[in-house]
Design a protein around this motif. Structure first.
Motif, PDB file in Angstrom:
ATOM      1  N   ALA A  49      -2.895  12.564  -4.640  1.00 25.41           N
ATOM      2  CA  ALA A  49      -3.121  11.366  -3.827  1.00 25.41           C
ATOM      3  C   ALA A  49      -3.651  11.779  -2.467  1.00 25.41           C
ATOM      4  O   ALA A  49      -3.183  12.753  -1.866  1.00 25.41           O
ATOM      5  CB  ALA A  49      -1.826  10.573  -3.660  1.00 25.41           C
ATOM      6  N   SER A  50      -4.641  11.023  -1.989  1.00 24.21           N
ATOM      7  CA  SER A  50      -5.196  11.325  -0.668  1.00 24.21           C
ATOM      8  C   SER A  50      -4.155  11.123   0.419  1.00 24.21           C
ATOM      9  O   SER A  50      -4.183  11.795   1.455  1.00 24.21           O
ATOM     10  CB  SER A  50      -6.419  10.446  -0.402  1.00 24.21           C
ATOM     11  OG  SER A  50      -6.059   9.058  -0.436  1.00 24.21           O
ATOM     12  N   GLU A  51      -3.222  10.178   0.193  1.00 27.06           N
ATOM     13  CA  GLU A  51      -2.060   9.976   1.058  1.00 27.06           C
ATOM     14  C   GLU A  51      -0.886   9.584   0.174  1.00 27.06           C
ATOM     15  O   GLU A  51      -1.021   8.695  -0.670  1.00 27.06           O
ATOM     16  CB  GLU A  51      -2.324   8.890   2.107  1.00 27.06           C
ATOM     17  CG  GLU A  51      -3.380   9.267   3.128  1.00 27.06           C
ATOM     18  CD  GLU A  51      -3.491   8.217   4.224  1.00 27.06           C
ATOM     19  OE1 GLU A  51      -3.625   7.025   3.905  1.00 27.06           O
ATOM     20  OE2 GLU A  51      -3.424   8.597   5.408  1.00 27.06           O
ATOM     21  N   TYR A  52       0.247  10.248   0.343  1.00 25.79           N
ATOM     22  CA  TYR A  52       1.423   9.948  -0.449  1.00 25.79           C
ATOM     23  C   TYR A  52       2.311   8.971   0.331  1.00 25.79           C
ATOM     24  O   TYR A  52       2.935   9.345   1.322  1.00 25.79           O
ATOM     25  CB  TYR A  52       2.182  11.230  -0.774  1.00 25.79           C
ATOM     26  CG  TYR A  52       3.557  11.038  -1.366  1.00 25.79           C
ATOM     27  CD1 TYR A  52       3.889   9.907  -2.118  1.00 25.79           C
ATOM     28  CD2 TYR A  52       4.544  12.006  -1.194  1.00 25.79           C
ATOM     29  CE1 TYR A  52       5.152   9.725  -2.653  1.00 25.79           C
ATOM     30  CE2 TYR A  52       5.806  11.854  -1.737  1.00 25.79           C
ATOM     31  CZ  TYR A  52       6.108  10.714  -2.460  1.00 25.79           C
ATOM     32  OH  TYR A  52       7.377  10.543  -2.984  1.00 25.79           O
ATOM     33  N   TYR A  53       2.328   7.715  -0.120  1.00 25.93           N
ATOM     34  CA  TYR A  53       3.215   6.702   0.436  1.00 25.93           C
ATOM     35  C   TYR A  53       4.354   6.473  -0.538  1.00 25.93           C
ATOM     36  O   TYR A  53       4.148   6.440  -1.746  1.00 25.93           O
ATOM     37  CB  TYR A  53       2.485   5.369   0.621  1.00 25.93           C
ATOM     38  CG  TYR A  53       1.705   5.242   1.906  1.00 25.93           C
ATOM     39  CD1 TYR A  53       2.235   4.591   3.018  1.00 25.93           C
ATOM     40  CD2 TYR A  53       0.414   5.755   2.002  1.00 25.93           C
ATOM     41  CE1 TYR A  53       1.516   4.453   4.182  1.00 25.93           C
ATOM     42  CE2 TYR A  53      -0.318   5.613   3.167  1.00 25.93           C
ATOM     43  CZ  TYR A  53       0.244   4.958   4.257  1.00 25.93           C
ATOM     44  OH  TYR A  53      -0.492   4.821   5.416  1.00 25.93           O
ATOM     45  N   PHE A  54       5.580   6.295  -0.032  1.00 24.02           N
ATOM     46  CA  PHE A  54       6.701   5.892  -0.866  1.00 24.02           C
ATOM     47  C   PHE A  54       7.356   4.665  -0.251  1.00 24.02           C
ATOM     48  O   PHE A  54       7.831   4.721   0.883  1.00 24.02           O
ATOM     49  CB  PHE A  54       7.736   7.007  -0.999  1.00 24.02           C
ATOM     50  CG  PHE A  54       8.941   6.577  -1.796  1.00 24.02           C
ATOM     51  CD1 PHE A  54       8.835   6.295  -3.149  1.00 24.02           C
ATOM     52  CD2 PHE A  54      10.171   6.441  -1.187  1.00 24.02           C
ATOM     53  CE1 PHE A  54       9.939   5.881  -3.883  1.00 24.02           C
ATOM     54  CE2 PHE A  54      11.281   6.035  -1.909  1.00 24.02           C
ATOM     55  CZ  PHE A  54      11.162   5.750  -3.267  1.00 24.02           C
ATOM     56  N   ARG A  55       7.318   3.552  -0.969  1.00 24.00           N
ATOM     57  CA  ARG A  55       7.908   2.293  -0.501  1.00 24.00           C
ATOM     58  C   ARG A  55       7.439   1.930   0.900  1.00 24.00           C
ATOM     59  O   ARG A  55       8.208   1.534   1.763  1.00 24.00           O
ATOM     60  CB  ARG A  55       9.430   2.361  -0.576  1.00 24.00           C
ATOM     61  CG  ARG A  55       9.960   2.430  -2.003  1.00 24.00           C
ATOM     62  CD  ARG A  55      11.468   2.600  -2.044  1.00 24.00           C
ATOM     63  NE  ARG A  55      11.961   2.616  -3.427  1.00 24.00           N
ATOM     64  CZ  ARG A  55      13.204   2.938  -3.765  1.00 24.00           C
ATOM     65  NH1 ARG A  55      14.077   3.281  -2.830  1.00 24.00           N
ATOM     66  NH2 ARG A  55      13.576   2.924  -5.026  1.00 24.00           N
ATOM     67  N   GLY A  56       6.155   2.106   1.114  1.00 24.01           N
ATOM     68  CA  GLY A  56       5.552   1.707   2.375  1.00 24.01           C
ATOM     69  C   GLY A  56       5.610   2.719   3.492  1.00 24.01           C
ATOM     70  O   GLY A  56       5.113   2.460   4.585  1.00 24.01           O
ATOM     71  N   VAL A  57       6.189   3.901   3.243  1.00 26.07           N
ATOM     72  CA  VAL A  57       6.322   4.924   4.282  1.00 26.07           C
ATOM     73  C   VAL A  57       5.429   6.114   3.935  1.00 26.07           C
ATOM     74  O   VAL A  57       5.515   6.665   2.832  1.00 26.07           O
ATOM     75  CB  VAL A  57       7.775   5.402   4.417  1.00 26.07           C
ATOM     76  CG1 VAL A  57       7.890   6.450   5.525  1.00 26.07           C
ATOM     77  CG2 VAL A  57       8.704   4.223   4.694  1.00 26.07           C
ATOM     78  N   LEU A  58       4.573   6.508   4.868  1.00 28.44           N
ATOM     79  CA  LEU A  58       3.704   7.663   4.653  1.00 28.44           C
ATOM     80  C   LEU A  58       4.543   8.937   4.645  1.00 28.44           C
ATOM     81  O   LEU A  58       5.261   9.235   5.603  1.00 28.44           O
ATOM     82  CB  LEU A  58       2.647   7.735   5.747  1.00 28.44           C
ATOM     83  CG  LEU A  58       1.692   8.942   5.680  1.00 28.44           C
ATOM     84  CD1 LEU A  58       0.876   8.908   4.389  1.00 28.44           C
ATOM     85  CD2 LEU A  58       0.779   8.973   6.905  1.00 28.44           C
ATOM     86  N   GLN A  59       4.432   9.696   3.559  1.00 24.96           N
ATOM     87  CA  GLN A  59       5.142  10.968   3.452  1.00 24.96           C
ATOM     88  C   GLN A  59       4.247  12.143   3.844  1.00 24.96           C
ATOM     89  O   GLN A  59       4.653  13.025   4.579  1.00 24.96           O
ATOM     90  CB  GLN A  59       5.633  11.174   2.011  1.00 24.96           C
ATOM     91  CG  GLN A  59       6.398   9.994   1.424  1.00 24.96           C
ATOM     92  CD  GLN A  59       7.721   9.754   2.123  1.00 24.96           C
ATOM     93  OE1 GLN A  59       8.580  10.638   2.188  1.00 24.96           O
ATOM     94  NE2 GLN A  59       7.909   8.551   2.635  1.00 24.96           N
ATOM     95  N   LYS A  60       3.012  12.140   3.313  1.00 24.75           N
ATOM     96  CA  LYS A  60       2.101  13.247   3.609  1.00 24.75           C
ATOM     97  C   LYS A  60       0.685  12.872   3.206  1.00 24.75           C
ATOM     98  O   LYS A  60       0.477  12.177   2.220  1.00 24.75           O
ATOM     99  CB  LYS A  60       2.514  14.511   2.836  1.00 24.75           C
ATOM    100  CG  LYS A  60       1.662  15.740   3.134  1.00 24.75           C
ATOM    101  CD  LYS A  60       2.120  16.927   2.309  1.00 24.75           C
ATOM    102  CE  LYS A  60       1.323  18.191   2.662  1.00 24.75           C
ATOM    103  NZ  LYS A  60      -0.103  18.072   2.280  1.00 24.75           N
ATOM    104  N   SER A  61      -0.277  13.337   3.978  1.00 27.90           N
ATOM    105  CA  SER A  61      -1.674  13.227   3.571  1.00 27.90           C
ATOM    106  C   SER A  61      -1.999  14.355   2.606  1.00 27.90           C
ATOM    107  O   SER A  61      -1.518  15.477   2.767  1.00 27.90           O
ATOM    108  CB  SER A  61      -2.597  13.320   4.788  1.00 27.90           C
ATOM    109  OG  SER A  61      -2.370  12.227   5.666  1.00 27.90           O
ATOM    110  N   SER A  62      -2.777  14.050   1.593  1.00 29.12           N
ATOM    111  CA  SER A  62      -3.212  15.034   0.613  1.00 29.12           C
ATOM    112  C   SER A  62      -2.015  15.692  -0.067  1.00 29.12           C
ATOM    113  O   SER A  62      -1.536  16.751   0.337  1.00 29.12           O
ATOM    114  CB  SER A  62      -4.075  16.109   1.296  1.00 29.12           C
ATOM    115  OG  SER A  62      -4.591  17.008   0.349  1.00 29.12           O
ATOM    116  N   SER A  63      -1.526  15.065  -1.138  1.00 26.43           N
ATOM    117  CA  SER A  63      -0.320  15.548  -1.814  1.00 26.43           C
ATOM    118  C   SER A  63      -0.545  15.659  -3.312  1.00 26.43           C
ATOM    119  O   SER A  63      -1.042  14.722  -3.951  1.00 26.43           O
ATOM    120  CB  SER A  63       0.858  14.605  -1.542  1.00 26.43           C
ATOM    121  OG  SER A  63       2.021  15.020  -2.241  1.00 26.43           O
TER     122      SER A  63
END
Length: 216
Positions: free
Chosen positions: A35-49
């Motif tokens: 994923a280009s950005e890893y979101y979990f339940r609306g919260v950004l965890q990390k870019s490029s994951s």
């Protein structure tokens, strides 16, 4: 990270009236993704994951594990549960999910998950506890997803108890050359966003996510 207070009672009533239509066969599946950005339940965890997982299903029971790169180590999830679907298309599930971290990115979350679905609608509710690096907090999370036959979907998620915030995700998923691909737009409230306004105060945020994965 993979899915209700009043719904728990409703689930118990609904389940007593359901006839399971589960398969007698067992199946192991694997998945990898990016994923280009890893979101979990609306919260950004990390870019490029990047991520990978394994699942086992048999007679409605499931167990699995999924891991993703969060920068400071890995997020490693473990989950198990049971789900049924009636001939009329009503589905229900109950399970457990634990979110664990190999580094200092975050602390452990453990929760009980409930789910109900019918047709294009699915409702999820999770109630859990975050270890909080020694200052634990209770939380719950409610989400409603509407999925169209064309691959379009929309999800509204709301955090509750000692957590706050909500988000909207609208996306489109499709298959191409045996790969699962998707694009999604996310708008999150100031409690979930990492963005600041011109005066330095938290403000609502938004993101666009591109993803690709493969299962077998």
């Amino acid at each position: 990270m993979k899915r209700l207070t009043q719904l728990a009672a409703g689930l118990a009533l609904a389940s007593s009236a359901l006839v399971a239509s589960t398969s007698a066969s067992a199946e192991v599946s694997y998945n990898i993704g990016y994923a280009s950005e890893y979101y979990f339940r609306g919260v950004l965890q990390k870019s490029s994951s990047a991520s990978a997982g394994i699942d086992y299903e048999a007679d409605g029971f499931y167990v699995g594990s999924w891991a993703a790169d969060v920068g400071d180590g890995l997020e490693v999830d473990g989950y198990f549960g049971y789900g049924i679907e009636t001939e009329s298309g009503v589905s229900a599930s109950i399970g457990y999910t634990g979110y664990f971290y190999t580094g200092e990115f975050d602390d452990t979350y453990q929760e009980i998950n409930f789910g109900l679905g019918y047709g294009m609608f699915s409702l999820g509710y999770s109630v859990g506890e975050w270890d909080g690096f020694g200052a634990s907090q209770d939380y719950d999370f409610l989400d409603l997803t509407i999925t169209g036959e064309s691959g379009l979907y929309a999800t509204v998620g709301i955090w509750g108890d000692e957590f706050d915030g909500e988000y909207l995700e609208v996306g489109y998923g499709f298959s191409f050359a045996d790969f699962d691909m998707g694009i999604a737009g996310i708008i999150n409230s100031e409690e979930l966003s990492d963005e600041l306004n011109s005066s330095g105060s938290p403000t609502t945020g938004e993101g666009i996510v591109f993803s690709i994965g493969k299962s077998w």
